[in-house]
Structure formats: structure tokens, C-alpha cells
Motif scaffolding. Structure first.
Motif, short mmCIF file in Angstrom:
data_model
loop_
_atom_site.label_atom_id
_atom_site.label_comp_id
_atom_site.label_asym_id
_atom_site.label_seq_id
_atom_site.Cartn_x
_atom_site.Cartn_y
_atom_site.Cartn_z
N ASP A 148 0.83 -1.21 0.00
CA ASP A 148 0.00 0.00 0.00
C ASP A 148 0.86 1.26 0.00
N SER A 149 1.94 1.25 0.79
CA SER A 149 2.80 2.43 0.86
C SER A 149 3.47 2.71 -0.48
N THR A 150 3.86 1.64 -1.20
CA THR A 150 4.48 1.81 -2.52
C THR A 150 3.46 2.34 -3.52
N LEU A 151 2.24 1.80 -3.45
CA LEU A 151 1.17 2.27 -4.34
C LEU A 151 0.91 3.75 -4.13
N ARG A 153 2.96 5.98 -2.94
CA ARG A 153 4.11 6.76 -3.42
C ARG A 153 4.09 6.87 -4.94
N GLU A 154 3.78 5.77 -5.64
CA GLU A 154 3.81 5.79 -7.10
C GLU A 154 2.67 6.65 -7.67
N PHE A 155 1.50 6.59 -7.04
CA PHE A 155 0.41 7.43 -7.53
C PHE A 155 0.61 8.88 -7.13
N GLY A 156 1.48 9.10 -6.14
CA GLY A 156 1.93 10.46 -5.86
C GLY A 156 2.78 11.00 -6.97
N THR A 157 3.28 10.13 -7.85
CA THR A 157 4.00 10.53 -9.06
C THR A 157 3.06 10.67 -10.25
N LEU A 158 2.09 9.75 -10.38
CA LEU A 158 1.17 9.77 -11.52
C LEU A 158 0.18 10.93 -11.44
N ARG A 159 -0.34 11.17 -10.26
CA ARG A 159 -1.39 12.19 -10.13
C ARG A 159 -0.92 13.58 -10.60
N PRO A 160 0.29 14.03 -10.21
CA PRO A 160 0.75 15.33 -10.73
C PRO A 160 0.91 15.34 -12.24
N MET A 161 1.20 14.19 -12.84
CA MET A 161 1.32 14.12 -14.30
C MET A 161 -0.03 14.40 -14.96
N ILE A 162 -1.08 13.81 -14.40
CA ILE A 162 -2.43 14.04 -14.95
C ILE A 162 -2.85 15.48 -14.70
N ASN A 163 -2.60 15.98 -13.49
CA ASN A 163 -2.98 17.36 -13.16
C ASN A 163 -2.22 18.38 -14.00
N ILE A 177 -14.95 13.31 -12.99
CA ILE A 177 -14.11 13.33 -11.79
C ILE A 177 -13.26 12.07 -11.79
N VAL A 178 -11.95 12.25 -11.80
CA VAL A 178 -11.04 11.10 -11.80
C VAL A 178 -11.15 10.39 -10.45
N ASP A 179 -11.34 9.08 -10.49
CA ASP A 179 -11.57 8.29 -9.28
C ASP A 179 -10.22 7.82 -8.72
N TRP A 180 -9.59 8.66 -7.91
CA TRP A 180 -8.31 8.31 -7.29
C TRP A 180 -8.57 7.55 -6.00
N GLU A 181 -9.12 6.37 -6.08
CA GLU A 181 -9.45 5.58 -4.88
C GLU A 181 -8.19 4.82 -4.46
N LEU A 182 -7.57 5.28 -3.38
CA LEU A 182 -6.31 4.70 -2.91
C LEU A 182 -6.44 4.25 -1.47
N PRO A 183 -5.59 3.32 -1.03
CA PRO A 183 -5.64 2.91 0.37
C PRO A 183 -5.29 4.07 1.30
N PRO A 184 -5.76 4.04 2.54
CA PRO A 184 -5.41 5.12 3.47
C PRO A 184 -3.91 5.10 3.76
N PRO A 185 -3.32 6.25 4.06
CA PRO A 185 -1.88 6.28 4.36
C PRO A 185 -1.59 5.45 5.61
#
Length: 415
Positions: A148-151, A153-163, A177-185
Motif C-alpha cells: 500500500d505504501s508503494t502504491l 508513493r507511485e500514484f503520488g508521481t502519476l497524479r501530478p502528471m495528470i494534473n 471526476i477522476v476516481d483516485w481511490e487509494l488505500p489510506p496512508p
């Protein structure tokens, strides 16, 4: 509404026959790109080879066009824009910034981007949702699902690319609305090193030698750069990459140890660190600066504070081996290089340093210091403890007074 143009794909061109039924031309796989048809030269049984040719054609086409041209051809809606196009657009516009990453950071970043491209190839922004994110977590790394922590971190890289694509007009959400459904930190780590553990790690790192090199029976030191890393980390609470890149000389793109003024510019003088990983300047503690000056005097030929064979060395692999050697397995599993940051905060809290000062020293917020480290303070919930003790003393005093009054009344009655 016009239908969106399909990306290049294979079609089967049937064999051509003469009027009397004789074969005039063999059938073949062709690449359909809009109105164009490009032959691959492969027949029916060579579908895999034809697919490889199509992929190479698409790569060549993408390389010859700007991302803006590609997106304009397909449309800017979430069902039209491919995720990989926005990734490529982001990397093109941030190439200089990406190239400034350290070797380890750049390797990890490019590995993440490679996983993105492999998984999101052919998928549009509309396809980003809870289901595909879970699928990515399971399939992005073959044979080993992402933690979950790796996921995160990686979507913390993808999301700025989309934005970034939205910000620059390469993507129009049009109400989607993009569905950024991610596990809780994950819960914050609470492990920190004891003073005896830090001493053992330091001593082992400083004394470790390769006896197969150097003078017989003496060898050469192999891990003193790790000992230096540990001292800086535990005394300043600085993040690992800011220690590993640190220099004795003021370079534009590196953290700087100014030994004359006693200031550690952890983000460099310009301090271009990400806002979520601030690295403000910090005063170098007296005990540490004595060590730094001694190290500098002993190794004047290098500008690297953490020098390993003439280069600014990464402490990750060497420290992992060190902790496995020094610490019990259960402790080694819980602790890592980042634990030194928690250790610095915890030790300062134990010494009753105000939260405001600790927060500034670690480049974080008072709220985080109070929430994560507050319980290490000797004064933690002291007001509650004092209130309970005071209430108990008041009850005892009241009981004593009542017994005394009762005795006095009994004494008067007997008289």
C-alpha cells in the motif's frame, strides 16, 4: 458528436483473386492509422510479428510528433486522452528537473514510469478508477503485488502528471471526476533508536574493515561514510537524500554544510525542495561541527560530506547490511535510515525542547510533532496527572477533616 479517432491498429487485408479465381496477391496484416494503411509484410500466421511492427510504428510516430499534436488528433476529453501521452508530456516538460535527481532517485523514478507505461498503455484517463488502481497494484510488479505504501508513493508521481496535463490544457475533464481511490496512508512509524543502539551502529560502522586489502593485519576501513551518515542523521534529523548529497562547497543543486557560519543548508541555498519534504536551513550542533571540520581537514581532496571512493555515496545498501549485523531481527525489521529522523525528534522531545523549535529544526509542523512525538515528552498529559493527584489529595484532606470534626463532636458530647 464525432467518434474519437482510433489509435494505430492491425487489420487483415484479404488475399486478392483474379476473375477466374486464381491468387493474385497474398493476404497480409496491415496497420490502420486513420485513412492510411501500412503493410507489415507478415501473413496470417505471423500475427505476433505484425503486432510488434505495429508497436514500433506507433513508437516512431509518437517520437516524430509532439504530445500536443497527438492529443489534438484524438481529442482532449477523458475518454480520448491516453494516460501514457500525459506521462510523456510531463516528462518532456520536466526533463531538466528529472535529470537532476540522484542516481538512486532517478533509477527508482524511471522504474516507476516504466511500470506506468507498461500498465496504462492503451488506457485513457477515463479508465483511472478504483478497479484499475487495484489491478495496477496486483500486476505492475510481476510476481509481487505492490505494498500500500508503494502504491501511494507511485500514484503520488502519476497524479501530478495528470494534473499537469489539465493545467496546460492537454486534458479537459468536462465534468468527469477522476476516481483516485487509494488505500489510506499507513500509520506513522513510532520506532526510534535508543542511545545504546546508535552507539553500537556507529562503533561497528567505524571499525569495519576489509582485511583483504591494505596492510596485512590492518586492512582498510569500509564503512566510515555510514558512521558519518549516522552522526549527521541523529543530530540534525535530516532526510537521507539531503545528507547523502551534502557538500562542503556551495553548489547550486546540492545541500551545503557552511562550516564557517555553522549552518547546514539542507535544500541548498535556493532551497528548491518539494513542499511536502521541506528542508530548511538548520544550525549545526557544536558536537557535530567539530567532527565535520575534522573530516574536512582529513579529506581536503573531496567536497562530499558522505564520500565513498570519491563520490557522494548512497548509504541505503550499506546501512541495511549494518543494521542486520548489529540489531536483533525484529528491531532491524522495524528500523531504517528514516528512523534517525524520528530519533532526533524523540530525543529533543525527551529534553523538553518546545514543539515549535523541534518543528522548525525538522522542517515540519507543530501539529505533526505533537501528534507523532508528543507522548515522548516527560510532560505528556502532565496536567491530567496533576489534576488526578490534586483531586486525590483533596479527597484525603476532606476525609481527614471530617474524621477530625467527628471526633471533636464526640468529645464535646461525652463532656
Amino acid at each position: 458528436m464525432a467518434r474519437p479517432r482510433k489509435p494505430p491498429h492491425l487489420i487483415w487485408v484479404k488475399p486478392k483473386l483474379t476473375a477466374d479465381g486464381k491468387l493474385r496477391a497474398n493476404g497480409y496484416w496491415a496497420i490502420a492509422d486513420g485513412e492510411k494503411r501500412i503493410g507489415t509484410g507478415y501473413g496470417l500466421e505471423f500475427r505476433a510479428e505484425a503486432e510488434a511492427a505495429r508497436l514500433q510504428y506507433e513508437v516512431d510516430q509518437l517520437a516524430s510528433k509532439s504530445v500536443s499534436e497527438t492529443i489534438n488528433e484524438r481529442g482532449k476529453g477523458p475518454r480520448d486522452v491516453l494516460v501514457v501521452d500525459l506521462i510523456r508530456f510531463y516528462m518532456e516538460r520536466h526533463e531538466a528537473k528529472i535529470q537532476k535527481k540522484s542516481k538512486e532517485e532517478l533509477r527508482n523514478y524511471l522504474n516507476t514510469v516504466e511500470r506506468f507505461i507498461r500498465f496504462w498503455d492503451g488506457k485513457t484517463v477515463f479508465d483511472i478508477n478504483e478497479r484499475t488502481i487495484k489491478e495496477y497494484q496486483q500486476k505492475a510488479r510481476p510476481g509481487k503485488p505492490l505494498a500500500d505504501s508503494t502504491l501511494l508513493r507511485e500514484f503520488g508521481t502519476l497524479r501530478p502528471m495528470i494534473n499537469f496535463g489539465i493545467e496546460k490544457g492537454r486534458l479537459e475533464l468536462r465534468g468527469h471526476i477522476v476516481d483516485w481511490e487509494l488505500p489510506p496512508p499507513p500509520a506513522p512509524r513510532e520506532a526510534f533508536y535508543s542511545r545504546s543502539e546508535v552507539a553500537a551502529l556507529l562503533w561497528t560502522a567505524w571499525k569495519k574493515r576489509n582485511m583483504g586489502m591494505g596492510k596485512p593485519g590492518v586492512g582498510i576501513p569500509t564503512s566510515r561514510h555510514i558512521a558519518r551518515f549516522i552522526l549527521i542523521a541523529v543530530w540534525t534529523g535530516t532526510r537521507s537524500e539531503k545528507i547523502e548529497k551534502a557538500s562542503y562547497v556551495n553548489y547550486d543543486d546540492r545541500p551545503w554544510m557552511d562550516l564557517d557560519s555553522g549552518i547546514y543548508y539542507r535544500g541548498g541555498v535556493a532551497n528548491k525542495s518539494p513542499t511536502n519534504k521541506k528542508a530548511d536551513p538548520v544550525r549545526i550542533p557544536d558536537e557535530l561541527i567539530h567532527h565535520l571540520k575534522r573530516w574536512r581537514k582529513k579529506n581536503p581532496e573531496t567536497d562530499n560530506v558522505i564520500d565513498y571512493h570519491g563520490e557522494a555515496g548512497s548509504a541505503k545498501g550499506a546501512f541495511r547490511r549494518l543494521k542486520l549485523e548489529v540489531l536483533p531481527p525484529d528491531r532491524a525489521k522495524k528500523c531504517n535510515r528514516h528512523t534517525f529522523r524520528h530519533t532526533a525528534a524523540s530525543w529533543l522531545m525527551q529534553k523538553r525542547v518546545p514543539n515549535r523549535i523541534i518543528a522548525k529544526y525538522l522542517s515540519t509542523t507543530e501539529e505533526i510533532i505533537d501528534r507523532v512525538y508528543g507522548h515522548f515528552s516527560p510532560d505528556f498529559h502532565m496536567e491530567v496527572n496533576i489534576a488526578l493527584k490534586t483531586a486525590k489529595q483533596e479527597r484525603l484532606a476532606k476525609a481527614v477533616k471530617e474524621r477530625q470534626e467527628k471526633k471533636e463532636k464526640a468529645h464535646k458530647k461525652a463532656a
